[in-house]
Design a protein around this motif. Structure first.
Motif, PDB file in Angstrom:
ATOM      1  N   ILE A  76       0.847  -1.203   0.000  1.00 47.45           N
ATOM      2  CA  ILE A  76       0.000   0.000   0.000  1.00 47.45           C
ATOM      3  C   ILE A  76       0.880   1.250   0.000  1.00 47.45           C
ATOM      4  O   ILE A  76       0.651   2.190  -0.759  1.00 47.45           O
ATOM      5  CB  ILE A  76      -0.948  -0.012   1.235  1.00 47.45           C
ATOM      6  N   VAL A  77       1.908   1.247   0.846  1.00 45.77           N
ATOM      7  CA  VAL A  77       2.783   2.422   0.936  1.00 45.77           C
ATOM      8  C   VAL A  77       3.494   2.662  -0.401  1.00 45.77           C
ATOM      9  O   VAL A  77       3.646   3.794  -0.858  1.00 45.77           O
ATOM     10  CB  VAL A  77       3.794   2.263   2.098  1.00 45.77           C
ATOM     11  N   MET A  78       3.905   1.557  -1.033  1.00 45.93           N
ATOM     12  CA  MET A  78       4.578   1.689  -2.327  1.00 45.93           C
ATOM     13  C   MET A  78       3.658   2.355  -3.356  1.00 45.93           C
ATOM     14  O   MET A  78       4.077   3.247  -4.097  1.00 45.93           O
ATOM     15  CB  MET A  78       4.971   0.283  -2.813  1.00 45.93           C
ATOM     16  N   LYS A  79       2.401   1.924  -3.369  1.00 50.03           N
ATOM     17  CA  LYS A  79       1.443   2.493  -4.320  1.00 50.03           C
ATOM     18  C   LYS A  79       1.182   3.961  -3.979  1.00 50.03           C
ATOM     19  O   LYS A  79       0.986   4.796  -4.861  1.00 50.03           O
ATOM     20  CB  LYS A  79       0.115   1.720  -4.288  1.00 50.03           C
ATOM     21  N   MET A  80       1.175   4.271  -2.695  1.00 55.84           N
ATOM     22  CA  MET A  80       0.953   5.662  -2.294  1.00 55.84           C
ATOM     23  C   MET A  80       2.104   6.542  -2.777  1.00 55.84           C
ATOM     24  O   MET A  80       1.900   7.640  -3.283  1.00 55.84           O
ATOM     25  CB  MET A  80       0.819   5.769  -0.775  1.00 55.84           C
ATOM     26  N   ARG A  81       3.330   6.024  -2.609  1.00 53.90           N
ATOM     27  CA  ARG A  81       4.496   6.783  -3.097  1.00 53.90           C
ATOM     28  C   ARG A  81       4.379   7.020  -4.593  1.00 53.90           C
ATOM     29  O   ARG A  81       4.629   8.111  -5.086  1.00 53.90           O
ATOM     30  CB  ARG A  81       5.779   5.996  -2.853  1.00 53.90           C
ATOM     31  N   GLU A  82       4.007   5.946  -5.291  1.00 51.31           N
ATOM     32  CA  GLU A  82       3.890   6.035  -6.739  1.00 51.31           C
ATOM     33  C   GLU A  82       2.888   7.112  -7.135  1.00 51.31           C
ATOM     34  O   GLU A  82       3.156   7.950  -7.994  1.00 51.31           O
ATOM     35  CB  GLU A  82       3.349   4.690  -7.239  1.00 51.31           C
ATOM     36  N   TYR A  83       1.730   7.073  -6.470  1.00 47.54           N
ATOM     37  CA  TYR A  83       0.656   8.020  -6.804  1.00 47.54           C
ATOM     38  C   TYR A  83       1.099   9.450  -6.512  1.00 47.54           C
ATOM     39  O   TYR A  83       0.944  10.347  -7.338  1.00 47.54           O
ATOM     40  CB  TYR A  83      -0.584   7.665  -5.982  1.00 47.54           C
ATOM     41  N   LEU A  84       1.670   9.631  -5.314  1.00 51.74           N
ATOM     42  CA  LEU A  84       2.000  10.997  -4.903  1.00 51.74           C
ATOM     43  C   LEU A  84       3.209  11.536  -5.674  1.00 51.74           C
ATOM     44  O   LEU A  84       3.155  12.628  -6.240  1.00 51.74           O
ATOM     45  CB  LEU A  84       2.265  11.046  -3.397  1.00 51.74           C
ATOM     46  N   CYS A  85       4.297  10.754  -5.690  1.00 48.77           N
ATOM     47  CA  CYS A  85       5.541  11.282  -6.276  1.00 48.77           C
ATOM     48  C   CYS A  85       5.534  11.170  -7.798  1.00 48.77           C
ATOM     49  O   CYS A  85       5.775  12.160  -8.488  1.00 48.77           O
ATOM     50  CB  CYS A  85       6.756  10.558  -5.706  1.00 48.77           C
ATOM     51  N   ASN A  86       5.237   9.966  -8.303  1.00 56.61           N
ATOM     52  CA  ASN A  86       5.371   9.779  -9.757  1.00 56.61           C
ATOM     53  C   ASN A  86       4.221  10.392 -10.538  1.00 56.61           C
ATOM     54  O   ASN A  86       4.426  10.967 -11.599  1.00 56.61           O
ATOM     55  CB  ASN A  86       5.460   8.290 -10.113  1.00 56.61           C
ATOM     56  N   HIS A 111       1.849  12.677  -9.266  1.00 54.81           N
ATOM     57  CA  HIS A 111       1.401  14.035  -8.927  1.00 54.81           C
ATOM     58  C   HIS A 111       2.500  14.966  -8.420  1.00 54.81           C
ATOM     59  O   HIS A 111       2.183  16.027  -7.874  1.00 54.81           O
ATOM     60  CB  HIS A 111       0.231  13.961  -7.935  1.00 54.81           C
ATOM     61  N   GLY A 112       3.732  14.561  -8.580  1.00 59.26           N
ATOM     62  CA  GLY A 112       4.837  15.494  -8.330  1.00 59.26           C
ATOM     63  C   GLY A 112       5.085  15.886  -6.889  1.00 59.26           C
ATOM     64  O   GLY A 112       5.645  16.948  -6.621  1.00 59.26           O
ATOM     65  N   PHE A 113       4.675  15.056  -5.936  1.00 54.72           N
ATOM     66  CA  PHE A 113       4.977  15.368  -4.532  1.00 54.72           C
ATOM     67  C   PHE A 113       6.447  15.069  -4.247  1.00 54.72           C
ATOM     68  O   PHE A 113       7.057  14.201  -4.887  1.00 54.72           O
ATOM     69  CB  PHE A 113       4.088  14.539  -3.598  1.00 54.72           C
ATOM     70  N   VAL A 114       6.996  15.788  -3.264  1.00 55.07           N
ATOM     71  CA  VAL A 114       8.392  15.572  -2.880  1.00 55.07           C
ATOM     72  C   VAL A 114       8.403  14.906  -1.508  1.00 55.07           C
ATOM     73  O   VAL A 114       7.754  15.396  -0.575  1.00 55.07           O
ATOM     74  CB  VAL A 114       9.156  16.915  -2.789  1.00 55.07           C
ATOM     75  N   ASP A 115       9.110  13.782  -1.415  1.00 55.41           N
ATOM     76  CA  ASP A 115       9.203  13.049  -0.153  1.00 55.41           C
ATOM     77  C   ASP A 115      10.316  13.686   0.682  1.00 55.41           C
ATOM     78  O   ASP A 115      11.488  13.604   0.309  1.00 55.41           O
ATOM     79  CB  ASP A 115       9.531  11.586  -0.495  1.00 55.41           C
ATOM     80  N   VAL A 116       9.942  14.361   1.763  1.00 52.90           N
ATOM     81  CA  VAL A 116      10.946  15.068   2.580  1.00 52.90           C
ATOM     82  C   VAL A 116      10.906  14.527   4.006  1.00 52.90           C
ATOM     83  O   VAL A 116       9.832  14.399   4.595  1.00 52.90           O
ATOM     84  CB  VAL A 116      10.653  16.588   2.630  1.00 52.90           C
ATOM     85  N   PHE A 155       5.227  15.275   0.884  1.00 50.35           N
ATOM     86  CA  PHE A 155       4.637  14.102   1.538  1.00 50.35           C
ATOM     87  C   PHE A 155       5.732  13.367   2.288  1.00 50.35           C
ATOM     88  O   PHE A 155       6.918  13.488   1.991  1.00 50.35           O
ATOM     89  CB  PHE A 155       3.942  13.227   0.482  1.00 50.35           C
ATOM     90  N   GLN A 156       5.311  12.631   3.304  1.00 51.31           N
ATOM     91  CA  GLN A 156       6.276  11.854   4.082  1.00 51.31           C
ATOM     92  C   GLN A 156       5.546  10.701   4.769  1.00 51.31           C
ATOM     93  O   GLN A 156       4.402  10.863   5.198  1.00 51.31           O
ATOM     94  CB  GLN A 156       6.912  12.771   5.151  1.00 51.31           C
ATOM     95  N   VAL A 157       6.214   9.551   4.807  1.00 47.69           N
ATOM     96  CA  VAL A 157       5.721   8.482   5.671  1.00 47.69           C
ATOM     97  C   VAL A 157       6.337   8.821   7.024  1.00 47.69           C
ATOM     98  O   VAL A 157       7.501   8.524   7.284  1.00 47.69           O
ATOM     99  CB  VAL A 157       6.184   7.092   5.176  1.00 47.69           C
ATOM    100  N   ALA A 158       5.568   9.515   7.848  1.00 43.36           N
ATOM    101  CA  ALA A 158       6.163  10.203   8.998  1.00 43.36           C
ATOM    102  C   ALA A 158       5.908   9.479  10.304  1.00 43.36           C
ATOM    103  O   ALA A 158       4.794   9.049  10.587  1.00 43.36           O
ATOM    104  CB  ALA A 158       5.583  11.616   9.091  1.00 43.36           C
ATOM    105  N   ARG A 159       6.955   9.367  11.102  1.00 36.25           N
ATOM    106  CA  ARG A 159       6.865   8.826  12.449  1.00 36.25           C
ATOM    107  C   ARG A 159       6.386   9.936  13.386  1.00 36.25           C
ATOM    108  O   ARG A 159       6.940  11.037  13.371  1.00 36.25           O
ATOM    109  CB  ARG A 159       8.259   8.411  12.873  1.00 36.25           C
TER     110      ARG A 159
END
Ligand code: ASP
Length: 644
Positions: free
Chosen positions: A192-202, A204-209, A258-262
């Motif tokens: 699920i997280v992989m697909k979310m990264r794909e959707y957001l970054c690839n 829709h141009g989100f930057v993972d910071v 976007f971030q997978v944030a702790r």
């Protein structure tokens, strides 16, 4: 090079593992860009096994395979079942003299030992196939074997049907992780997280910071964990969320973060809470509520696991006021009816004293819920416990009305009600034979909260008795919007606190009320609810320093100095912005229907916030504390215990 041209040619090759080093760069880039979407992963790359245990099928018959795995069980020196993350395979132990060494090894290895087996895949003898096992048509005839690590006596068996206490499971979490369920949960979460990264970054141009986890205290909100520093008296705080950083990233012109944030909250554990947890944290510039909602709907639809059906968008939306009035909560479970109904109007002309009393107050109300088939599915004891729970939790008395099979009503109240009032009541509540109505009169908020809670409790009781109310495979998403910007503090109702957090912008039509009557201001805060659980929340932010200062100082009476960096940033060209955070643990636990979020976290904390495996938190010596200028003041009983 256009992807559509490259991919059809390269993907089948990749899937068969036939690409050679030295392919063109463009080909490799094209392939890797879409790899997670289109190519089955190669589980056997870089290792010395030929296959995983779980992937073998009849198509492999005749092949020599080398497998690695754990011994699930072994029977009478004749065969064993070898298990890896993908499944199980039956291995036949050779009985002939030439293989006596192999027989010896495999017959004597304890369960859960790690072994390598090389052998030939063969069809099972006719009649011995096991249709329950995906590998059940075949078996591997062992030729050579090696015990890589012999397993000592286990604290519990690695079998899904064997119940063990959660404390033991947490102490030996690495053993529990070998169970099918946890393997499935963690792998699904990763997908699920992989697909979310794909959707957001690839897409829709989100930057993972990544943002810091050592920061400072934030005013209001949850309790934070403190981390001592070497400067006397100074502490870091672990952030409750990256809220300030994500807003500052917008001021920094990142545009889409976007971030997978702790995140960390020192609040103790509950079934759906953990002191450290993960959010899918999102922020965008130049966006409004609708934009964020569409983004989240698209994100969830894209990353939704196929095996859990599909979800349809847009998600329905409800105002906070409607949610409280109809469901008695700001996170309604909309999978079933039993909504709260206002029956004040029908009872206004009755002679019922407690009803008249309730209606004479400014926020007085009379409301009810109708429990379908309550007579058949609920015992008297159940009904008593429902009433008791309203009394003990909400200080609310409940009166019941029963609809007899002939449609007449049975209740303490009926003798005070004329025929017309009774039939109005039946109609308003849509009562059918054998339904039970629970009625409450009093202050509106209290009545709604009590009935909202009884609605859920009675749904659980009905289901425990066999009535299916909520489809376990159904996913009902709901947006709750138009929250109040501020709520009265529970401990001191004359003071206000933010309903979400202090950075939330007022509703555009209510902005002027902020300065005259802040209690009436609605906010641009939205929550995402799934099957009665809050799985996300966010808001459009205040981007005007003056307004932010006013909220902090004048409404919330907070010291704005601690946020001077943020206030200053808002004065230095902050774009309008907004965002949301999705609770990943909770979301995944609902998707896999796990009883607790601990079941989708590899190494969770116990109820009391402890790591039972490594035993954290743990004592440290006074020597080790010295650099932090900290001394422990021991509670008396622990001082005594430490002496012994
Ligand atoms: N930081 C918020 C939270 O953790 C979410 C948001 O407003 O984006 O609830």
């Amino acid at each position: 090079m256009a992807l559509s041209w490259v991919l059809p040619r390269v993907l089948p090759e990749l899937a068969r593992g036939l690409t050679r080093p030295g392919c063109g760069r463009a080909l490799r880039r094209a392939a890797s860009a879409s790899a997670s979407a289109s190519v089955a992963p190669d589980f056997n790359s870089f290792v010395t096994r030929t296959n995983t245990c779980g992937e073998l099928r009849s198509a492999h018959v005749g092949q020599e395979v080398t497998l690695y795995g754990w011994i699930q069980y072994q029977r009478q020196g004749l065969f064993l079942v070898l298990r890896d993350f993908q499944g199980m395979i039956q291995v036949i132990i050779p009985q002939d003299e030439a293989h006596s060494h192999v027989k010896n090894l495999l017959s004597n290895a304890p369960v859960e030992s790690v072994v390598r087996v090389t052998g030939i895949v063969s069809p099972r003898p006719p009649g011995q196939e096991n249709p329950k096992m995906p590998t059940g048509d075949i078996e591997v005839k062992a030729e050579t074997a090696e015990i890589l690590n012999s397993c000592k006596k286990l604290p519990f068996e690695i079998k899904d049907f064997i119940k063990k206490t959660e404390a033991l499971r947490m102490q030996y979490r690495y053993l529990d992780l070998r169970s099918f369920q946890l393997q499935y949960n963690l792998r699904l979460r990763s997908r699920i997280v992989m697909k979310m990264r794909e959707y957001l970054c690839n897409l829709h141009g989100f930057v993972d910071v990544e943002t810091p986890t050592l920061f400072k205290r934030t005013p209001g909100g949850a309790k934070e964990f403190l981390v001592p520093s070497r400067e006397a008296g100074k502490f870091y705080s672990l952030p409750q969320s990256p809220q300030q950083f994500k807003q500052l990233l917008m001021v920094g012109g990142l545009d889409r973060y976007f971030q997978v944030a702790r995140c960390y909250r020192d609040e103790g554990s509950r079934p759906d809470r953990q002191p450290e947890f993960t959010q899918i944290d999102i922020e965008m510039s130049f966006v409004d509520k609708t934009g964020i909602q569409k983004l989240v709907e698209g994100l969830l639809q894209y990353s939704w696991p196929k095996e859990r059906g599909s979800i349809s968008t847009p998600f329905p939306s409800m105002t906070y006021e409607e949610a409280l009035a109809d469901y008695g909560t700001d996170k309604p479970d909309t999978r079933f009816g039993m909504k709260i109904v206002d029956i004040g109007d029908f009872l206004r002309r009755s002679d019922i004293q407690f009803v008249q009393n309730a209606l004479s107050y400014p926020h007085g109300t009379v409301k009810a819920i109708c429990i379908p088939q309550g007579v058949r599915y609920l015992t008297n004891k159940n009904l008593e416990s429902l009433k008791e729970s309203a009394r003990s939790q909400f200080n609310q008395e409940i009166v019941e009305i029963i609809c007899r099979p002939d449609g007449s009503l049975k209740s303490l109240l009926t003798r005070f009600l004329g025929e017309e009032q009774q039939s109005q009541l039946v109609q308003a509540l849509n009562m059918q034979a054998d339904d039970v109505v629970l009625l409450a009169a009093g202050e509106e908020k209290q009545v709604c909260s009590a009935l909202g809670s009884l609605r859920l409790e009675s749904a659980d009781l009905l289901e425990a008795a066999g009535l299916v109310l909520r489809d376990p495979a159904a996913f009902h998403f709901l947006w709750v919007v138009d929250f109040p910007l501020f709520l009265s503090k529970e401990e001191n109702p004359t003071e206000l606190e933010s309903a979400h957090h202090p950075f939330t912008a007022p509703h555009p039509t209510d902005t002027s009320l902020l300065y005259s009557d802040p209690t009436k201001v609605r906010s641009q805060h939205y929550d995402l609810v799934l099957n009665g659980n809050e799985v996300g929340g966010g808001s459009i932010r205040i981007h005007n320093a003056e307004q932010q200062r006013f909220v902090l100082e004048k409404v919330l009476k907070e010291d704005s100095e601690v946020l001077s960096h943020l206030l200053e940033a808002l004065e230095l060209g902050a774009p309008p912005h907004g965002g949301i955070a999705l609770g990943l643990d909770r979301l995944v636990s609902l998707i896999v229907d796990a009883p607790s979020i601990r079941d989708v976290i590899a190494f969770p904390k116990s109820f009391r916030g402890r790591d039972l495996m490594g035993n954290a938190p743990d004592y440290i010596t006074p020597e080790e504390l010295k650099p932090y200028h900290i001394q422990v003041s021991w509670p008396l009983e622990e001082k005594e215990a430490n002496k012994n």
